[in-house]
Scaffold this active site. Sequence first.
Site, PDB file in Angstrom:
ATOM      1  CE  LYS A  20      44.690  73.833  69.308  1.00  0.00           C
ATOM      2  NZ  LYS A  20      44.905  73.932  67.852  1.00  0.00           N
ATOM      3  NE  ARG A  94      49.868  69.322  66.653  1.00  0.00           N
ATOM      4  CZ  ARG A  94      48.811  69.791  66.012  1.00  0.00           C
ATOM      5  NH1 ARG A  94      48.886  70.918  65.374  1.00  0.00           N
ATOM      6  NH2 ARG A  94      47.666  69.158  66.014  1.00  0.00           N
ATOM      7  NE  ARG A 128      33.944  61.122  68.170  1.00  0.00           N
ATOM      8  CZ  ARG A 128      34.642  61.663  67.187  1.00  0.00           C
ATOM      9  NH1 ARG A 128      34.096  62.564  66.399  1.00  0.00           N
ATOM     10  NH2 ARG A 128      35.886  61.314  66.993  1.00  0.00           N
ATOM     11  NE  ARG A 161      35.942  57.795  65.295  1.00  0.00           N
ATOM     12  CZ  ARG A 161      36.134  58.909  64.626  1.00  0.00           C
ATOM     13  NH1 ARG A 161      35.172  59.390  63.868  1.00  0.00           N
ATOM     14  NH2 ARG A 161      37.263  59.563  64.700  1.00  0.00           N
ATOM     15  NE  ARG A 172      43.917  63.228  69.455  1.00  0.00           N
ATOM     16  CZ  ARG A 172      42.628  63.550  69.469  1.00  0.00           C
ATOM     17  NH1 ARG A 172      41.722  62.657  69.760  1.00  0.00           N
ATOM     18  NH2 ARG A 172      42.256  64.780  69.204  1.00  0.00           N
TER      19      ARG A 172
HETATM   20  P1  ATP Z   1      44.554  67.577  68.080  1.00  0.00           P
HETATM   21  O1  ATP Z   1      43.165  68.139  68.171  1.00  0.00           O
HETATM   22  O2  ATP Z   1      44.781  66.279  68.769  1.00  0.00           O
HETATM   23  O3  ATP Z   1      45.626  68.568  68.378  1.00  0.00           O
HETATM   24  P2  ATP Z   1      43.931  67.443  65.329  1.00  0.00           P
HETATM   25  O4  ATP Z   1      43.605  66.165  64.671  1.00  0.00           O
HETATM   26  O5  ATP Z   1      42.908  68.463  65.527  1.00  0.00           O
HETATM   27  O6  ATP Z   1      44.763  67.116  66.635  1.00  0.00           O
HETATM   28  P3  ATP Z   1      45.179  69.061  63.390  1.00  0.00           P
HETATM   29  O7  ATP Z   1      45.728  70.343  63.899  1.00  0.00           O
HETATM   30  O8  ATP Z   1      43.908  69.064  62.640  1.00  0.00           O
HETATM   31  O9  ATP Z   1      45.145  68.065  64.593  1.00  0.00           O
HETATM   32  O10 ATP Z   1      46.325  68.335  62.550  1.00  0.00           O
HETATM   33  C1  ATP Z   1      46.150  67.043  62.051  1.00  0.00           C
HETATM   34  C2  ATP Z   1      47.487  66.372  61.946  1.00  0.00           C
HETATM   35  O11 ATP Z   1      48.365  67.148  61.139  1.00  0.00           O
HETATM   36  C3  ATP Z   1      48.235  66.192  63.248  1.00  0.00           C
HETATM   37  O12 ATP Z   1      47.858  65.038  63.922  1.00  0.00           O
HETATM   38  C4  ATP Z   1      49.678  66.127  62.787  1.00  0.00           C
HETATM   39  O13 ATP Z   1      49.989  64.857  62.236  1.00  0.00           O
HETATM   40  C5  ATP Z   1      49.692  67.118  61.644  1.00  0.00           C
HETATM   41  N1  ATP Z   1      50.088  68.470  62.087  1.00  0.00           N
HETATM   42  C6  ATP Z   1      49.301  69.572  62.200  1.00  0.00           C
HETATM   43  N2  ATP Z   1      50.003  70.633  62.610  1.00  0.00           N
HETATM   44  C7  ATP Z   1      51.274  70.196  62.786  1.00  0.00           C
HETATM   45  C8  ATP Z   1      52.489  70.802  63.234  1.00  0.00           C
HETATM   46  N3  ATP Z   1      52.555  72.097  63.579  1.00  0.00           N
HETATM   47  N4  ATP Z   1      53.594  70.028  63.285  1.00  0.00           N
HETATM   48  C9  ATP Z   1      53.581  68.743  62.942  1.00  0.00           C
HETATM   49  N5  ATP Z   1      52.472  68.097  62.529  1.00  0.00           N
HETATM   50  C10 ATP Z   1      51.331  68.811  62.440  1.00  0.00           C
END
Ligand code: ATP
Length: 227
Positions: A20, A94, A128, A161, A172
């Site tokens: 993504k 989400r 990783r 990790r 996840r």
């Molecule tokens: P992944 O790649 O597993 O989807 P990420 O670590 O890239 O997760 P990010 O989009 O960077 O996720 O967001 C980091 C964190 O912020 C998420 O794990 C969540 O706790 C919170 N978060 C982000 N977007 C949302 C949302 N739309 N609703 C609820 N929590 C969110």
Amino acid sequence: PTMISKTLRTIIMGPPGSGKGTISSRIVKDFRLKHLSSGDLLRSQIHNKSKEGLQAKKYIDSGQLVPDNVMVQLILNELQKLKHDSWLLDGFPRTVPQAEALHTKEPADVVINLNVPFEIIMSRLTSRWTHAPSGRIYNTDFNPPKVQGIDDVTGEELIQREDDKPETVKKRLETYQAHTEPVLNYYRNLGILEEFTGKYSNEIWPKVHKFLSTKTEPLQYTVYKFC
Ligand code: ATP
Ligand code: MG
């Protein structure tokens, strides 16, 4: 005469490890869309110690979703600033309640879903390996150590990790399945979901590019060869 073009409001969705981030950055490079990433927005709120940032931090640190009301408030507030722009929303919605709130206030025109096979996602997310003392990182897919499980420089053992371990990765993905997959159905029912299937970003990207070119003008015309 001045060209008046309609704005295009898009959402990109896909499980962790679906590429993504890669596809989003290619989209905003090739099309006039403002990129709004919920993760980036949250991290900047935390950095600036805003009220929402402080509320969100404890959820993020424990790997949970931030509550819908906090998240919706934050995103709708940002989208107010982009009233006259085309945008690409990434990481939001989400959950179904988030999608409903968005649809009421600032409905999207199209939703792009990256559909990558589960085995590919799993291997990508668990590939990783780290040399803990130095922080050196290897990737068994595209940057493997010379000897499996061993640091090239010191000959010491590599570890995974906590968040790269298969168990955590599974967690996840389960959160994604439970909360975010229903959002796909929500958009499917609205008739605005566009699915793109493939194993690699380089395979998916030309299809996304071609699709978006039918919706809005690319900044530069590029013809991609399908492979
Ligand atoms: P992944 O790649 O597993 O989807 P990420 O670590 O890239 O997760 P990010 O989009 O960077 O996720 O967001 C980091 C964190 O912020 C998420 O794990 C969540 O706790 C919170 N978060 C982000 N977007 C949302 C949302 N739309 N609703 C609820 N929590 C969110
Ligand atoms: Mg991510």
